[in-house]
Design a protein around this motif. Structure first.
Motif, PDB file in Angstrom:
ATOM      1  N   THR A  87       0.829  -1.207   0.000  1.00  0.00           N
ATOM      2  CA  THR A  87       0.000   0.000   0.000  1.00  0.00           C
ATOM      3  C   THR A  87       0.862   1.256   0.000  1.00  0.00           C
ATOM      4  OG1 THR A  87      -1.794  -1.122   1.168  1.00  0.00           O
ATOM      5  CG2 THR A  87      -1.767   1.280   1.284  1.00  0.00           C
ATOM      6  N   LEU A  88       1.892   1.272   0.846  1.00  0.00           N
ATOM      7  CA  LEU A  88       2.775   2.440   0.877  1.00  0.00           C
ATOM      8  C   LEU A  88       3.489   2.613  -0.457  1.00  0.00           C
ATOM      9  CD1 LEU A  88       3.802   4.756   2.611  1.00  0.00           C
ATOM     10  CD2 LEU A  88       5.680   3.289   3.362  1.00  0.00           C
ATOM     11  N   ALA A  89       3.872   1.509  -1.092  1.00  0.00           N
ATOM     12  CA  ALA A  89       4.532   1.586  -2.404  1.00  0.00           C
ATOM     13  C   ALA A  89       3.614   2.233  -3.441  1.00  0.00           C
ATOM     14  CB  ALA A  89       4.962   0.198  -2.855  1.00  0.00           C
ATOM     15  N   VAL A  90       2.337   1.848  -3.440  1.00  0.00           N
ATOM     16  CA  VAL A  90       1.374   2.441  -4.376  1.00  0.00           C
ATOM     17  C   VAL A  90       1.268   3.946  -4.152  1.00  0.00           C
ATOM     18  CG1 VAL A  90      -1.076   2.563  -4.994  1.00  0.00           C
ATOM     19  CG2 VAL A  90       0.033   0.335  -4.691  1.00  0.00           C
ATOM     20  N   TYR A  91       1.169   4.347  -2.908  1.00  0.00           N
ATOM     21  CA  TYR A  91       1.021   5.772  -2.591  1.00  0.00           C
ATOM     22  C   TYR A  91       2.303   6.551  -2.905  1.00  0.00           C
ATOM     23  CZ  TYR A  91      -3.647   5.693  -0.517  1.00  0.00           C
ATOM     24  OH  TYR A  91      -5.013   5.628  -0.328  1.00  0.00           O
ATOM     25  N   PHE A  92       3.452   5.947  -2.676  1.00  0.00           N
ATOM     26  CA  PHE A  92       4.715   6.634  -2.987  1.00  0.00           C
ATOM     27  C   PHE A  92       4.871   6.838  -4.500  1.00  0.00           C
ATOM     28  CE2 PHE A  92       7.807   6.082   0.861  1.00  0.00           C
ATOM     29  CZ  PHE A  92       6.946   6.847   1.633  1.00  0.00           C
ATOM     30  N   VAL A  93       4.518   5.841  -5.292  1.00  0.00           N
ATOM     31  CA  VAL A  93       4.583   5.984  -6.750  1.00  0.00           C
ATOM     32  C   VAL A  93       3.655   7.107  -7.202  1.00  0.00           C
ATOM     33  CG1 VAL A  93       4.010   4.882  -8.954  1.00  0.00           C
ATOM     34  CG2 VAL A  93       5.297   3.615  -7.224  1.00  0.00           C
ATOM     35  N   GLY A  94       2.454   7.138  -6.634  1.00  0.00           N
ATOM     36  CA  GLY A  94       1.501   8.193  -6.969  1.00  0.00           C
ATOM     37  C   GLY A  94       2.009   9.576  -6.610  1.00  0.00           C
ATOM     38  N   MET A  95       2.663   9.688  -5.448  1.00  0.00           N
ATOM     39  CA  MET A  95       3.218  10.979  -5.037  1.00  0.00           C
ATOM     40  C   MET A  95       4.335  11.423  -5.971  1.00  0.00           C
ATOM     41  SD  MET A  95       1.810  12.548  -2.517  1.00  0.00           S
ATOM     42  CE  MET A  95       3.115  13.657  -2.015  1.00  0.00           C
ATOM     43  N   ALA A  96       5.235  10.512  -6.308  1.00  0.00           N
ATOM     44  CA  ALA A  96       6.351  10.862  -7.191  1.00  0.00           C
ATOM     45  C   ALA A  96       5.837  11.365  -8.535  1.00  0.00           C
ATOM     46  CB  ALA A  96       7.267   9.650  -7.389  1.00  0.00           C
ATOM     47  N   ALA A  97       4.865  10.666  -9.101  1.00  0.00           N
ATOM     48  CA  ALA A  97       4.340  11.037 -10.416  1.00  0.00           C
ATOM     49  C   ALA A  97       3.596  12.367 -10.367  1.00  0.00           C
ATOM     50  CB  ALA A  97       3.421   9.933 -10.934  1.00  0.00           C
ATOM     51  N   SER A  98       2.750  12.555  -9.364  1.00  0.00           N
ATOM     52  CA  SER A  98       1.931  13.774  -9.316  1.00  0.00           C
ATOM     53  C   SER A  98       2.767  15.020  -9.017  1.00  0.00           C
ATOM     54  CB  SER A  98       0.802  13.623  -8.283  1.00  0.00           C
ATOM     55  OG  SER A  98       1.315  13.300  -6.999  1.00  0.00           O
ATOM     56  N   ILE A  99       3.780  14.908  -8.153  1.00  0.00           N
ATOM     57  CA  ILE A  99       4.648  16.057  -7.878  1.00  0.00           C
ATOM     58  C   ILE A  99       5.463  16.423  -9.118  1.00  0.00           C
ATOM     59  CG2 ILE A  99       6.722  16.786  -6.624  1.00  0.00           C
ATOM     60  CD1 ILE A  99       5.632  15.447  -4.162  1.00  0.00           C
ATOM     61  N   ALA A 100       6.019  15.407  -9.786  1.00  0.00           N
ATOM     62  CA  ALA A 100       6.824  15.665 -10.981  1.00  0.00           C
ATOM     63  C   ALA A 100       5.988  16.299 -12.084  1.00  0.00           C
ATOM     64  CB  ALA A 100       7.461  14.367 -11.472  1.00  0.00           C
ATOM     65  N   LEU A 101       4.766  15.799 -12.283  1.00  0.00           N
ATOM     66  CA  LEU A 101       3.912  16.331 -13.340  1.00  0.00           C
ATOM     67  C   LEU A 101       3.375  17.718 -13.005  1.00  0.00           C
ATOM     68  CD1 LEU A 101       1.912  13.117 -14.322  1.00  0.00           C
ATOM     69  CD2 LEU A 101       3.553  14.351 -15.752  1.00  0.00           C
ATOM     70  N   ALA A 102       2.974  17.920 -11.750  1.00  0.00           N
ATOM     71  CA  ALA A 102       2.397  19.216 -11.366  1.00  0.00           C
ATOM     72  C   ALA A 102       3.429  20.332 -11.455  1.00  0.00           C
ATOM     73  CB  ALA A 102       1.808  19.132  -9.959  1.00  0.00           C
ATOM     74  N   PHE A 103       4.580  20.132 -10.805  1.00  0.00           N
ATOM     75  CA  PHE A 103       5.562  21.209 -10.714  1.00  0.00           C
ATOM     76  C   PHE A 103       6.581  21.196 -11.855  1.00  0.00           C
ATOM     77  CE2 PHE A 103       3.873  21.034  -6.438  1.00  0.00           C
ATOM     78  CZ  PHE A 103       3.803  22.361  -6.082  1.00  0.00           C
ATOM     79  N   PRO A 145      -4.688  22.429 -15.422  1.00  0.00           N
ATOM     80  CA  PRO A 145      -4.030  21.115 -15.230  1.00  0.00           C
ATOM     81  C   PRO A 145      -3.243  21.042 -13.928  1.00  0.00           C
ATOM     82  CG  PRO A 145      -2.996  22.327 -17.035  1.00  0.00           C
ATOM     83  CD  PRO A 145      -4.260  23.046 -16.693  1.00  0.00           C
ATOM     84  N   PHE A 146      -2.659  22.160 -13.475  1.00  0.00           N
ATOM     85  CA  PHE A 146      -1.916  22.153 -12.220  1.00  0.00           C
ATOM     86  C   PHE A 146      -2.849  21.851 -11.049  1.00  0.00           C
ATOM     87  CE2 PHE A 146      -0.065  24.095  -8.427  1.00  0.00           C
ATOM     88  CZ  PHE A 146       1.241  23.649  -8.484  1.00  0.00           C
ATOM     89  N   ILE A 147      -4.000  22.511 -11.026  1.00  0.00           N
ATOM     90  CA  ILE A 147      -4.958  22.292  -9.931  1.00  0.00           C
ATOM     91  C   ILE A 147      -5.518  20.874  -9.993  1.00  0.00           C
ATOM     92  CG2 ILE A 147      -7.220  22.976  -9.039  1.00  0.00           C
ATOM     93  CD1 ILE A 147      -6.517  25.853  -9.709  1.00  0.00           C
ATOM     94  N   ALA A 148      -5.753  20.355 -11.204  1.00  0.00           N
ATOM     95  CA  ALA A 148      -6.238  18.973 -11.332  1.00  0.00           C
ATOM     96  C   ALA A 148      -5.219  17.988 -10.766  1.00  0.00           C
ATOM     97  CB  ALA A 148      -6.522  18.667 -12.805  1.00  0.00           C
ATOM     98  N   LEU A 149      -3.951  18.234 -11.042  1.00  0.00           N
ATOM     99  CA  LEU A 149      -2.895  17.362 -10.516  1.00  0.00           C
ATOM    100  C   LEU A 149      -2.749  17.512  -9.005  1.00  0.00           C
ATOM    101  CD1 LEU A 149      -0.271  17.711 -13.376  1.00  0.00           C
ATOM    102  CD2 LEU A 149      -1.264  15.559 -12.559  1.00  0.00           C
ATOM    103  N   LEU A 150      -3.096  18.682  -8.477  1.00  0.00           N
ATOM    104  CA  LEU A 150      -3.056  18.858  -7.023  1.00  0.00           C
ATOM    105  C   LEU A 150      -4.028  17.915  -6.334  1.00  0.00           C
ATOM    106  CD1 LEU A 150      -2.810  22.716  -6.360  1.00  0.00           C
ATOM    107  CD2 LEU A 150      -1.034  20.975  -6.080  1.00  0.00           C
ATOM    108  N   ALA A 186       3.020  20.873 -15.615  1.00  0.00           N
ATOM    109  CA  ALA A 186       1.869  21.784 -15.668  1.00  0.00           C
ATOM    110  C   ALA A 186       2.247  23.210 -15.293  1.00  0.00           C
ATOM    111  CB  ALA A 186       0.756  21.266 -14.746  1.00  0.00           C
ATOM    112  N   PHE A 187       3.163  23.367 -14.329  1.00  0.00           N
ATOM    113  CA  PHE A 187       3.558  24.702 -13.872  1.00  0.00           C
ATOM    114  C   PHE A 187       4.144  25.540 -15.004  1.00  0.00           C
ATOM    115  CE2 PHE A 187       6.592  27.677 -11.882  1.00  0.00           C
ATOM    116  CZ  PHE A 187       5.746  28.333 -11.001  1.00  0.00           C
ATOM    117  N   TYR A 188       4.723  24.889 -16.019  1.00  0.00           N
ATOM    118  CA  TYR A 188       5.396  25.621 -17.092  1.00  0.00           C
ATOM    119  C   TYR A 188       4.571  25.708 -18.377  1.00  0.00           C
ATOM    120  CZ  TYR A 188       9.453  25.422 -14.085  1.00  0.00           C
ATOM    121  OH  TYR A 188      10.307  25.564 -13.010  1.00  0.00           O
ATOM    122  N   LEU A 189       3.342  25.181 -18.353  1.00  0.00           N
ATOM    123  CA  LEU A 189       2.484  25.300 -19.527  1.00  0.00           C
ATOM    124  C   LEU A 189       2.027  26.742 -19.717  1.00  0.00           C
ATOM    125  CD1 LEU A 189       0.205  22.145 -19.120  1.00  0.00           C
ATOM    126  CD2 LEU A 189       2.079  22.449 -20.739  1.00  0.00           C
TER     127      LEU A 189
END
Length: 437
Positions: free
Chosen positions: A315-331, A343-348, A334-337
């Protein structure tokens, strides 16, 4: 037509141990304290810009965007250091009981949050935030320990998920207050609201019964009263568990706090870029924070059933993968589009959901340690991550200043979760095990 499985599920639900009045009152006291704790923590992120814009000139510094960013990082790092020192509450709770020390943590962070409203310089604000951090940091360890010990075995796992929603309900509450009180009366009024938890601490102290597990441990092991619980969590039995849990919590704190603390500033920048004025941009930051909080609350509630089905480590592995992907994509993306606000708020929202990984620690840490050292272990493991979080926060502030951008430095914190994935297999799997006495 009902099936056998349906009948068994209904029977299981019917047999769930009912909660008594003390357990219910204690939970709501712990939940309210954790909610107000989250509110207090996030108030600073929301009022960072206006507070420092006023206080920097009074402290002899120009209120430039670079100075506001650097001072904000330094003050937040001081807050995290105070938060890290909160491990002192754990041994006190193992020695004197959960409820009295829980009330003391709530009282501490409430008083110093209220005092922050009186700050005349950046240094005064930093001092008050440091001591507020000492109180705030202890609340999670004590609240998590209390619920784990006070609730029946068949309900405590879901209780951990319910408890963790409080912190992010506090984010939502802070956003709502900033949208109303903050927008109308300014940053000082936001800190004054932080005095409210004093009422909760009094309620916890006067109305909540001490946990039976702690009282039984005191009766069975009177000889360990003067043994150092800090020393005990590093003996041969617990050393590996303590170190691994501390590393995993460090990963979680670095990633989520980097994303959550800088989220309002990022939204304000994107909203301004989209043509909004300062007032509307600040309100958009509050809305985005609310969505982040809703996502995290859902993530907290989804986590205990998942942990019961596939185990704590997976379970922690699933959540960690999700955190890594969402932080990388958001900041990082999306932040530079050109039109990146939506899209930034959706990723938040996605980032918030996987930020619910903290609920696993409320469930998992108590399962790894016996009652006589449980609060100390919980407090120590949560505190270590905050010290490293403070160091990383200094680094982020320096990167933001040198790179003159917010996105890339925050996106790089996703690397921490990849390190966490390598450490997870070293942790014990406690699925199906009862809370040790």
């Amino acid at each position: 037509m009902p099936t056998t499985v349906d009948g068994q599920t209904s029977a299981t639900r019917a047999k769930r141990t009912p909660l008594n009045r003390s357990q219910i009152t204690g939970f709501w006291g712990a939940w309210a304290g954790w909610t107000l704790d989250g509110m207090d923590s996030f108030i600073y992120a929301l009022v960072l810009a206006p507070a420092l814009t006023e206080l920097l000139p009074r402290s002899g510094y120009a209120a430039t965007p670079a100075n506001v960013g650097l001072a904000g990082s330094i003050l937040f790092a001081l807050f995290l250091v105070g938060w890290g020192l909160s491990f002192i509450w754990g041994p006190l709770a193992d020695r004197f009981g959960r409820t009295k020390v829980l009330a003391a943590t709530i009282f501490t962070f409430a008083i110093f949050t209220g005092l922050a409203a009186t700050a005349h310089t950046v240094w005064e604000l930093g001092l008050y935030r440091f001591f507020a951090g000492v109180g705030i940091g202890g609340e999670w360890a004590l609240a998590g320990t209390y619920v784990a010990e006070a609730w029946p075995e068949d309900r405590r796992k879901m209780g951990a998920g319910y408890l963790q929603t409080g912190y992010y309900a506090g984010f939502f509450l802070a956003a709502a207050l900033n949208y109303t009180i903050g927008a109308a009366f300014g940053w000082r009024a936001m800190f004054l609201v932080g005095l409210f938890p004093v009422v909760v601490s009094i309620m916890v102290l006067l109305r909540v019964k001490e946990t039976d597990k702690w009282e039984r441990a005191e009766a069975v092991h009177p000889h360990v009263k003067h043994e150092s619980p800090l020393k005990a969590i590093f003996n041969a039995q617990y050393r590996k568990r303590t170190i691994v849990a501390a590393v995993l919590l460090t990963v979680a704190i670095i990633g989520l706090w980097a994303g959550a603390v800088y989220e309002p500033s990022a939204v304000i920048q994107l909203a301004t870029k989209a043509g909004m004025d300062k007032h509307d941009a600040a309100r958009m930051a509050s809305i985005a924070t609310g969505l982040l909080s809703i996502g995290t609350i859902i993530g907290c509630l989804a986590l205990p059933p998942m942990a019961e089905k596939i185990g704590r480590r997976k379970t922690l592995a699933v959540y960690f993968v999700g955190m890594a992907a969402s932080i990388a994509l958001a900041f990082g993306w999306a932040f530079y589009l050109p039109n990146g606000l939506v899209p930034f708020i959706a990723l938040l929202f996605v980032l918030g959901f996987f930020g619910g990984n903290f609920a696993l620690f409320s469930l998992w840490l108590p399962e790894q340690f016996e009652t006589r050292v449980r609060a100390t272990a919980f407090a120590f493991c949560t505190s270590v991550g905050r010290f490293f979080g403070a160091i990383v926060n200094f680094g982020i502030g320096a990167m933001v200043l040198n790179m003159k951008t917010l996105g890339v430095p925050i996106a790089l914190t996703a690397v921490a979760f990849l390190i966490g994935l390598a450490v997870i297999p070293l942790a014990p799997e406690t699925k199906g095990q009862e809370l040790p006495n």
